[in-house]
Enzyme design. Structure first.
Site: not given
Length: 341
Positions: A131, A156
């Site tokens: 990501s 995350y």
């Protein structure tokens, strides 16, 4: 279909997994898709994607959770996958602030099971989702895969950085070719309801206010789903090779002495959040009620992808404008939810 075309896509009922599965089936791959169909967001949307996929002749669906090691191992043993694309994960920066343990299970434990299965079944190439959030506190723009990314701002992001580290370990110890893909703000038809485009569109249609963080001054490298899928499709057969010029005295984070590679897949053209909202308004023919807010914990003010490595190795650069991409999303949204514009 021969073994050489067999690919496993985890998270196949998810947003990116759905579109990638359709594309790889069209390209002649025999795709096995897994998903645990969890209720992080509307399960009926996942079921809708899945019903489309189940009509494809070269697609097989297996409901499975990555943390179920026995099931994952049995799946690998049965199918002998040549390629694996791991897209299954607990997504969402903001959700990670309130539900941290969900990320440890899915993104770490689950990914370890995939790495072990690839190792023991001689998978030729593991491609996995990282990501843009791994860039965290980095300020140097555009974000390059050759920059250090040791300052994440959410769990995350930390879990995705951990995936890259875990993958490198398996590439180094077991010669498993791995490629990590740092996706930049993906959007498009059948997108996730927890993402800004979906939230804003729904609110504008319903005439309810939208929260605009950082007073709309956020810059995001919004990347249309078809560009993401094109990038993945090109990289799947390109298993990385060791970099002969890699130097432990000046380590390059994007390559290695092992068969390991990291790529950005982003539009390479940041757009201000207020402009993004303007385009949604234009496509819907309706103004948003804006509630301006300060930046949220875990968010970064700007993302901007350097895609030079992707262009060099895959011969591709994402280029869909937000005007075209948002237009296609609005067309899908109004048709799917039967809304009259």
């Amino acid at each position: 279909m021969t073994t050489k075309n067999k690919v496993l896509i985890t998270g196949a009922a998810g947003f990116i997994g759905f579109h990638l599965t359709k594309r790889l089936c069209a390209e002649g791959y025999a795709v096995t898709g897994t998903d645990n169909l969890n209720d992080y967001y509307d399960v009926t949307l996942k079921q809708s994607r899945l019903s489309i996929l189940k009509s494809l002749p070269d697609f097989t669906f297996v409901e499975a959770d990555l943390t179920d090691k026995k099931k994952i191992d049995a799946l690998f043993k049965e199918h002998n996958f040549k390629y694996v694309v791991n897209l299954a994960a607990q997504a969402g920066v903001r959700y990670s602030l309130t539900n941290p343990y969900a990320y440890l299970e899915s993104n770490m434990h689950g990914f370890l099971n995939i790495l072990e299965a690839c190792r023991h079944n001689k998978t030729e190439h593991l491609v996995y989702a990282s990501s843009s959030s791994v860039y965290g506190a980095n300020k140097k723009m555009p974000f390059s895969v050759h920059h250090n990314v040791d300052h994440p701002l959410s769990l995350y992001a930390a879990s995705k950085k951990s995936n890259e580290l875990m993958a490198h370990t398996y590439s180094a110890l077991y010669n498993l070719p791995t490629t990590g893909l740092r996706f930049f703000t993906v959007y498009g038809p059948y997108g996730r309801p927890d993402m800004a485009l979906f939230i804003f569109t729904k609110a504008i249609v319903e005439g309810t206010p939208i929260d605009v963080y950082n007073h709309g001054k956020m810059l995001r490298d919004f990347t249309y789903i078809d560009d993401i899928v094109e990038g993945i499709k090109r990289l799947v057969p390109l298993a990385p090779k060791p970099n002969p010029g890699w130097d432990g005295h000046q380590p390059d984070p994007a390559t290695s002495f092992a068969p390991y590679k990291i790529y950005n897949i982003g539009n390479n053209k940041p757009v201000q959040l207020l402009r993004f909202i303007e385009v949604i308004e234009e496509k819907l023919g309706k103004k948003a009620i804006k509630n301006f807010m300060p930046i949220q914990d875990g968010d970064v003010p700007e993302t901007y992808a350097d895609v030079d490595d992707l262009m060099r190795d895959a011969g591709f650069k994402p280029a869909t404008s937000i005007e075209d991409g948002i237009g296609k999303f609005i067309e899908w949204y109004t048709e799917y939810y039967k809304i009259k514009k």
